[in-house]
Write a protein that holds these residues in place. Sequence first.
Motif, PDB file in Angstrom:
ATOM      1  N   HIS A  71      19.050 -41.886  24.713  1.00  0.00           N
ATOM      2  CA  HIS A  71      19.628 -41.129  25.831  1.00  0.00           C
ATOM      3  C   HIS A  71      20.179 -42.040  26.937  1.00  0.00           C
ATOM      4  O   HIS A  71      21.126 -41.688  27.611  1.00  0.00           O
ATOM      5  CB  HIS A  71      18.576 -40.183  26.427  1.00  0.00           C
ATOM      6  CG  HIS A  71      18.099 -39.160  25.437  1.00  0.00           C
ATOM      7  ND1 HIS A  71      18.541 -37.859  25.419  1.00  0.00           N
ATOM      8  CD2 HIS A  71      17.251 -39.274  24.378  1.00  0.00           C
ATOM      9  CE1 HIS A  71      17.976 -37.206  24.405  1.00  0.00           C
ATOM     10  NE2 HIS A  71      17.192 -38.048  23.762  1.00  0.00           N
ATOM     11  N   ASP A 192      14.997 -33.202  25.655  1.00  0.00           N
ATOM     12  CA  ASP A 192      14.236 -33.066  24.404  1.00  0.00           C
ATOM     13  C   ASP A 192      13.020 -32.165  24.593  1.00  0.00           C
ATOM     14  O   ASP A 192      12.112 -32.157  23.778  1.00  0.00           O
ATOM     15  CB  ASP A 192      13.781 -34.445  23.893  1.00  0.00           C
ATOM     16  CG  ASP A 192      14.949 -35.258  23.368  1.00  0.00           C
ATOM     17  OD1 ASP A 192      16.104 -34.763  23.441  1.00  0.00           O
ATOM     18  OD2 ASP A 192      14.739 -36.385  22.892  1.00  0.00           O
ATOM     19  N   HIS A 239      19.467 -32.882  21.466  1.00  0.00           N
ATOM     20  CA  HIS A 239      19.877 -33.074  20.069  1.00  0.00           C
ATOM     21  C   HIS A 239      20.236 -31.709  19.473  1.00  0.00           C
ATOM     22  O   HIS A 239      19.627 -30.703  19.819  1.00  0.00           O
ATOM     23  CB  HIS A 239      18.736 -33.660  19.225  1.00  0.00           C
ATOM     24  CG  HIS A 239      18.228 -34.974  19.737  1.00  0.00           C
ATOM     25  ND1 HIS A 239      18.689 -36.197  19.285  1.00  0.00           N
ATOM     26  CD2 HIS A 239      17.302 -35.249  20.683  1.00  0.00           C
ATOM     27  CE1 HIS A 239      18.045 -37.168  19.923  1.00  0.00           C
ATOM     28  NE2 HIS A 239      17.202 -36.621  20.785  1.00  0.00           N
TER      29      HIS A 239
HETATM   30 ZN   LIG Z   1      15.992 -37.733  22.142  1.00  0.00          ZN
END
Ligand SMILES: [Zn+2]
Length: 325
Positions: A71, A192, A239
């Motif tokens: 990231h 995330d 993601h």
């Molecule tokens: Zn990640």
Amino acid sequence: MKNTPIRIELPTIYGMQTVNSFLFKEPEPILIDCGENTEESWQALTKGLADNDLTIADIKKVYITHTHTDHVGMAGRIAKVNGAEIWVSDKSHDYVLNPTSYYKIIRKLTIDTTAKLWGEVTPDSPLIKFSASMEKNKDTWVDIPKELLKVYKVGDYLNFGNENWKVIFMPGHSNTQTIYLQEETKKMLSADMLLSVTPTPFYELTGGLTGERIKGLPIMLQSYETLNNLDFSVAFPGHYDTITNPKEIISNQLAHIHKRKLQCLEFIKNGINNYQDLYPAMYNRFTFPAITMLVGYLDLLVGEEKIHWQEDEKSIRFEAIKLTV
Ligand SMILES: [Zn+2]
């Protein structure tokens, strides 16, 4: 949809295969997260921006949700091209100043904690190879020039796409993780914390290399509760695809975590008392997220007083606590 973040999917060398960078063009071009520093990732970002009539030199700011290399890694390289400001949260600041420590921590925890869990570890054990390969990946995280590093705080509102997004702390997967919530339109940049797959807690320490291992999964469950109480209908995750049924996904993931934890307890009740035997009972492949997730299930069971955790210099064992009436 106006003001929708534009998703640029970048390749990653890590298990997730790809990571999302989000572009807002107004009031000035900015990115939320930016992938790790590899040639493939740089090319993919260049192309994603070109599709939107921009170049990397046009990016004015990059906001980082959490300090994992997929990231944050390329941020320093973008900053060096055009002097873009790199904005990180107050939770991330210390980490970002010293990315090398991140790899030292992973190595230390992998070798100390996991080796103890695994029993005997030799130089060719998959764990040692894995932590060595993590260290080789150091170049995927470019140092950010100090004068371009800016800090936002949890609770602040940030302006993306001419809208205000509230910064909310969501530790667990990473102890530095923040998400951004647009309250009026109920949109979230969920990092995330909320993905179409269940996130796993990553190995981290409480401050510095001498710190204690953070029990990420119990912390992550608290963050799920915070998340569940927020009012939002769409999430743009770190993601994979955009999420339009967030509450359903949250409840499925919580059920999955609960179910796997109980499976783990069953194995322990049936006499498995060490990680080396428990891991293959629970997983059929060796992956780092699975290793830390299984430690998480054990942390949950210890917290619920379902198992005893016995640790000495060389090993960690556990056993089910029998109910006495
Ligand atoms: Zn990640």
